[in-house]
Each structure stands twice: as C-alpha cells, then as structure tokens.
Design a protein around this motif. Structure first.
Motif, PDB file in Angstrom:
ATOM      1  N   TYR A 149     -12.617  -4.452 -10.919  1.00 57.67           N
ATOM      2  CA  TYR A 149     -12.386  -3.013 -10.997  1.00 57.67           C
ATOM      3  C   TYR A 149     -13.709  -2.273 -11.197  1.00 57.67           C
ATOM      4  CZ  TYR A 149      -7.396  -3.976 -11.631  1.00 57.67           C
ATOM      5  OH  TYR A 149      -6.100  -4.408 -11.463  1.00 57.67           O
ATOM      6  N   GLN A 165     -15.126   0.847 -13.278  1.00 59.18           N
ATOM      7  CA  GLN A 165     -14.785   1.681 -14.428  1.00 59.18           C
ATOM      8  C   GLN A 165     -15.218   3.122 -14.181  1.00 59.18           C
ATOM      9  OE1 GLN A 165     -13.174   0.736 -17.518  1.00 59.18           O
ATOM     10  NE2 GLN A 165     -13.029   2.965 -17.416  1.00 59.18           N
ATOM     11  N   ASP A 166     -14.283   4.048 -14.278  1.00 60.87           N
ATOM     12  CA  ASP A 166     -14.590   5.468 -14.134  1.00 60.87           C
ATOM     13  C   ASP A 166     -14.626   6.128 -15.501  1.00 60.87           C
ATOM     14  OD1 ASP A 166     -14.856   5.444 -11.425  1.00 60.87           O
ATOM     15  OD2 ASP A 166     -12.812   6.094 -10.993  1.00 60.87           O
ATOM     16  N   GLY A 171     -10.216   9.105 -15.831  1.00 62.39           N
ATOM     17  CA  GLY A 171      -9.120   8.486 -15.093  1.00 62.39           C
ATOM     18  C   GLY A 171      -9.133   6.977 -15.215  1.00 62.39           C
ATOM     19  N   LYS A 172      -8.218   6.335 -14.505  1.00 60.07           N
ATOM     20  CA  LYS A 172      -8.090   4.887 -14.588  1.00 60.07           C
ATOM     21  C   LYS A 172      -9.120   4.199 -13.695  1.00 60.07           C
ATOM     22  CE  LYS A 172      -4.588   4.406 -10.956  1.00 60.07           C
ATOM     23  NZ  LYS A 172      -3.229   3.902 -10.628  1.00 60.07           N
ATOM     24  N   ALA A 173      -9.317   2.907 -13.946  1.00 54.87           N
ATOM     25  CA  ALA A 173     -10.290   2.136 -13.180  1.00 54.87           C
ATOM     26  C   ALA A 173      -9.813   1.955 -11.744  1.00 54.87           C
ATOM     27  CB  ALA A 173     -10.509   0.778 -13.841  1.00 54.87           C
ATOM     28  N   ASP A 174     -10.768   1.902 -10.813  1.00 49.21           N
ATOM     29  CA  ASP A 174     -10.459   1.741  -9.387  1.00 49.21           C
ATOM     30  C   ASP A 174     -10.467   0.267  -9.018  1.00 49.21           C
ATOM     31  OD1 ASP A 174     -10.320   4.501  -9.029  1.00 49.21           O
ATOM     32  OD2 ASP A 174     -12.481   4.650  -8.679  1.00 49.21           O
TER      33      ASP A 174
END
Length: 226
Positions: A82, A84-85, A88-91
């Motif tokens: 993933y 990490q942003d 918001g949530k991780a991509d």
C-alpha cells in the motif's frame, strides 16, 4: 487435529513498485495476512524501492489437520503493498502470494531447508506486474516445550525505528561497501577545439557537439592544480 505454530515473515525489500503519488514516488508499506492475523511493516517515505529490513512475528497460529499435511502443503500467505496517504485511506499498490517453509517440532533447524533464503515474489496489480518483493517466510511448530524450543532470533531490536525486529543474520543478504568515483565530462561546444591537433566532430551551426576527452582531462588537471 490442532497444531500451533509461529510464523516469521522476513520482509527485506521491494523494488520497481507502482508510483502512486504525483511526485512519481510512493510511501509504501506491506501488510502480511495469514489465517486470521495480519501485521504491517513500517512506512518508508518517497521511494519505489523500499528496504524495510523487518521481521514480523505471528504467535499462536492455530491450524487444523494432519502434521504431514501441514508440512507439505501449508496455507498461503497474502502480502499486499500500500501507499500511505496523509489524508484518507492507504492506496492499494499490488499483491503477491507465498508459501512458508514449515518446520515441525521434531525436526532440526539446520541446512539445507533452514534458515530460509530470501526469494523474489512477483507483485501484481490486477493483471499487470507492479514490482517484486524480496522476502522469506517460515512456519515453526510449537512443541510441548513451548516457544522456548523455537530457534532464537539473531540480532538486536532496532529501537530507533520502533521497536522493530530486523531480518536476522543468516537470512539477510551480506552487503559490501563500495566507493563510486564520478568524472565530470564536458558535452556540447568544445572550447579546446583549436588547441589540439585532432579537433572534434562538428555539430549544428558549425559547433563542436561531441564529448571532448582532451579538454575534459586538461580542465580536470587545471582544477586539481587550483
């Protein structure tokens, strides 16, 4: 028949990951899923080739079946990468699968099967490849003596990062230090074209546009003299 194990996931490195950020880089971390448990590596910022160098330990993993079945055909490990942003949530960046090397409690922890060697696992994002994971996985049965009978984990806890357990000695790659020397090379119009007999190739508008080793060497010598 219930069998109890400890899973050790040696997450060393990934390479050529998917660029998830507008900068062309990512802030990647890995999540390892096994049966009903999951753990994550630390997040490394702005890289497509993270070196986590991290050991994830899954304790008290309960599996049901015959002992020989567990050894020959252990459950699949799922590893997802993933980005990490900050908001918001991780991509999701990609996924791969692995099977651990299994050691039963009555077996010796010795070569050629142990300690396990790091292997590259292809990461997929849909049907497309999205990098490689360098890791090793071992599933160790906990016998009547408990976890005290398991092989010790060599190497100190890295308190600067966590605490985080690094990949133990004997599994981590042996690294060597090298020194890289860079020589500046002049590219473009050659200021020394009239100062040496052979000259340089002519480029557009009559200018010299090839690399001039004569001028480069003399300029380097002049710099050292200064």
């Amino acid at each position: 028949e219930k069998q109890v194990f400890q899973l050790r996931a040696h997450m060393y490195q990934a390479r050529s990951l998917f660029a998830a950020d507008s900068s062309g880089l990512s802030d990647p971390f890995a999540r390892v899923f096994f049966i009903s448990q999951s753990q994550c590596t630390e997040v490394l910022n702005e890289t497509l080739c993270p070196t986590w160098d991290q050991l994830l330990v899954f304790d008290n993993v309960e599996l049901y079946g015959e002992a020989h079945e567990m050894r020959d055909d252990p459950p699949i490990i799922v590893i997802e990468i993933y980005d990490q942003d900050t908001v918001g949530k991780a991509d999701f960046m990609g996924r791969t699968f692995a099977k651990p090397v299994v050691k039963m409690s009555d077996e010796q922890y010795c070569p050629p099967r142990f300690p396990p060697q790091l292997e590259y696992y292809q990461i997929y994002r849909g049907n497309a490849t999205a990098g490689d994971l360098l890791a090793a996985f071992e599933l160790l049965q906990i016998g009547p003596g408990g976890k005290s009978d398991l092989p010790p984990i060599d190497g100190p806890t890295d308190m600067d990062r966590g605490p985080i357990l690094p990949v133990p000695l004997g599994i981590r790659p042996v690294l060597s230090r090298y020194r890289v020397e860079v020589t500046n090379v002049h590219v473009g119009p050659c200021p020394g074209a009239g100062e040496h007999p052979r000259g340089c190739w002519k480029g557009r508008r009559g200018q010299d546009s090839r690399i001039c080793p004569w001028w480069t060497g003399n300029q380097a010598a002049a710099s050292f003299k200064k």
